[in-house]
Each structure stands twice: as structure tokens, then as C-alpha cells.
Design a protein around this motif. Structure first.
Motif, mmCIF file in Angstrom:
data_model
loop_
_atom_site.group_PDB
_atom_site.id
_atom_site.type_symbol
_atom_site.label_atom_id
_atom_site.label_comp_id
_atom_site.label_asym_id
_atom_site.label_seq_id
_atom_site.Cartn_x
_atom_site.Cartn_y
_atom_site.Cartn_z
ATOM 1 N N ALA A 59 1.029 -0.933 0.241
ATOM 2 C CA ALA A 59 0.060 -0.073 0.220
ATOM 3 C C ALA A 59 0.934 1.839 -0.091
ATOM 4 C CB ALA A 59 -1.169 -0.024 1.048
ATOM 5 N N THR A 66 -1.262 7.094 -6.896
ATOM 6 C CA THR A 66 -2.278 7.698 -6.895
ATOM 7 C C THR A 66 -2.515 8.903 -6.480
ATOM 8 O OG1 THR A 66 -3.055 7.019 -4.365
ATOM 9 C CG2 THR A 66 -3.755 4.522 -6.972
ATOM 10 N N THR A 91 -10.965 -2.328 4.713
ATOM 11 C CA THR A 91 -11.447 -2.359 3.320
ATOM 12 C C THR A 91 -12.234 -2.058 3.404
ATOM 13 O OG1 THR A 91 -10.086 -4.778 2.783
ATOM 14 C CG2 THR A 91 -11.722 -4.518 1.751
ATOM 15 N N PRO A 141 -14.101 5.685 -2.856
ATOM 16 C CA PRO A 141 -13.049 4.071 -3.179
ATOM 17 C C PRO A 141 -13.501 3.397 -4.326
ATOM 18 C CG PRO A 141 -13.506 4.818 -0.737
ATOM 19 C CD PRO A 141 -14.078 6.101 -1.842
ATOM 20 N N GLU A 142 -13.598 2.436 -4.624
ATOM 21 C CA GLU A 142 -13.777 0.964 -4.842
ATOM 22 C C GLU A 142 -14.373 -0.248 -3.975
ATOM 23 O OE1 GLU A 142 -15.014 0.942 -8.372
ATOM 24 O OE2 GLU A 142 -14.198 2.112 -8.834
ATOM 25 N N ASP A 143 -15.430 -0.636 -4.173
ATOM 26 C CA ASP A 143 -16.303 -1.418 -3.126
ATOM 27 C C ASP A 143 -15.006 -3.192 -3.265
ATOM 28 O OD1 ASP A 143 -17.953 -2.368 -1.487
ATOM 29 O OD2 ASP A 143 -18.325 -4.264 -2.958
ATOM 30 N N GLN A 145 -11.147 -2.423 -2.117
ATOM 31 C CA GLN A 145 -10.640 -1.382 -2.207
ATOM 32 C C GLN A 145 -9.877 -0.955 -0.247
ATOM 33 O OE1 GLN A 145 -10.188 2.441 -4.503
ATOM 34 N NE2 GLN A 145 -8.774 3.280 -3.323
#
Length: 159
Positions: A59, A66, A91, A141-143, A145
Motif C-alpha cells: 500500500a 495514486t 477494506t 474508493p471501489e468496493d 478497496q
């Protein structure tokens, strides 16, 4: 001595209830690094043995890549939108289960008590509430992530 899941959960709980900024634990080559600073790097605690390999968490390696994209998107957001930040690392989940509908979607009206997502770390789930009344304008965020403490996860336009 090896770390068991219950040991890790106890350390995470201890850290989340403390006033510490960081915690680094190493037991028989197993390491745990927790930080309230999303810019912190696991490698900040230097090994005492000069030949010991240094590793950086995946990470932490991904964060610089990012950052420019996030800065570009942030410039396009209206100043009056309120950012909802992650209360802890873990998460990000938009729904209570894979089969369930998401807690909120873009355009949904929320109140301060509206549940907007879950953040899970080591089987411990934190319910995140909107905290303000308004309309959800963006979900970052995406699910599924990974998010870190303080990451902006949702933007709400107050009403």
C-alpha cells in the motif's frame, strides 16, 4: 512465538483506543505496523541488523502513483462539499454483504445518522455514518478497496 489472529486483533484494538501516532511490533520476523498518518511508511522503523532486508508495504508503494490522480479530481470539486474521511484503515465496503444493495449511491440524500459504508480490518467492522445532512456527490474508493486512516472516501453536498 507466532502471532495469532486474536493477538493481531488485540493490538489493533489497543492502537485504536490509544493516543499513539504509530505502532510497530516485530515478533520472530512477523511485523505489524499501524499508523494514524496515511503518509507514514512501514520502513520508518529501521532494523538493527545491517544485513536485514528492508521492505515497504504494498500500500505504501502504491500511494505515490495514486496521489496525482486524486489531486486532479480534488481540484474539480466545489469548495462547499464536505469530505467524509476513513476513521481507520481497512477494506472499504459499500454494502453490508455482496448480495445486498449499497448503503448509499451518488445522488442519495443522507442525514447525520445515515450509514454510508463499512470499513473492515481483521474481521472487525466499523460502520461509517454521514455525519451531516446532504446529498452524496462522490464515492472515491471501489468496493473492496483498501483505505487508510484519513483517506477521503465520500463527498457530501450539504443542504
Amino acid at each position: 512465538m507466532t502471532l495469532k489472529q486474536s493477538d493481531i486483533e488485540a493490538l489493533v484494538t489497543l492502537f485504536s483506543h490509544s493516543s499513539w501516532d504509530e505502532m510497530h511490533v516485530e515478533i520472530d520476523g512477523e511485523e505489524i505496523f499501524l499508523s494514524n498518518d496515511s503518509r507514514a511508511r512501514q520502513g520508518s522503523a529501521q532494523p538493527t541488523h545491517p544485513s536485514a532486508p528492508q521492505s515497504v508495504a504494498p500500500a505504501a508503494q502504491a500511494a505515490p502513483a495514486t496521489a496525482p490522480a486524486a489531486a486532479t479530481t480534488a481540484a474539480a470539486r466545489p469548495a462547499h462539499w464536505i469530505a467524509l474521511t476513513a476513521p481507520n484503515l481497512g477494506t472499504f465496503y459499500r454494502a453490508p454483504s455482496p448480495e445486498a444493495a449499497p448503503y448509499v449511491t451518488v445522488g442519495a440524500s443522507v442525514t447525520p445518522e445515515t450509514e454510508v459504508c463499512l470499513i473492515e480490518v481483521m474481521k472487525l467492522f466499523t460502520t461509517v455514518r454521514a455525519g451531516v445532512s446532504g446529498i452524496v456527490r462522490e464515492i472515491a474508493p471501489e468496493d473492496g478497496q483498501m483505505v487508510e486512516y484519513g483517506d477521503q472516501i465520500l463527498w457530501i453536498e450539504p443542504v
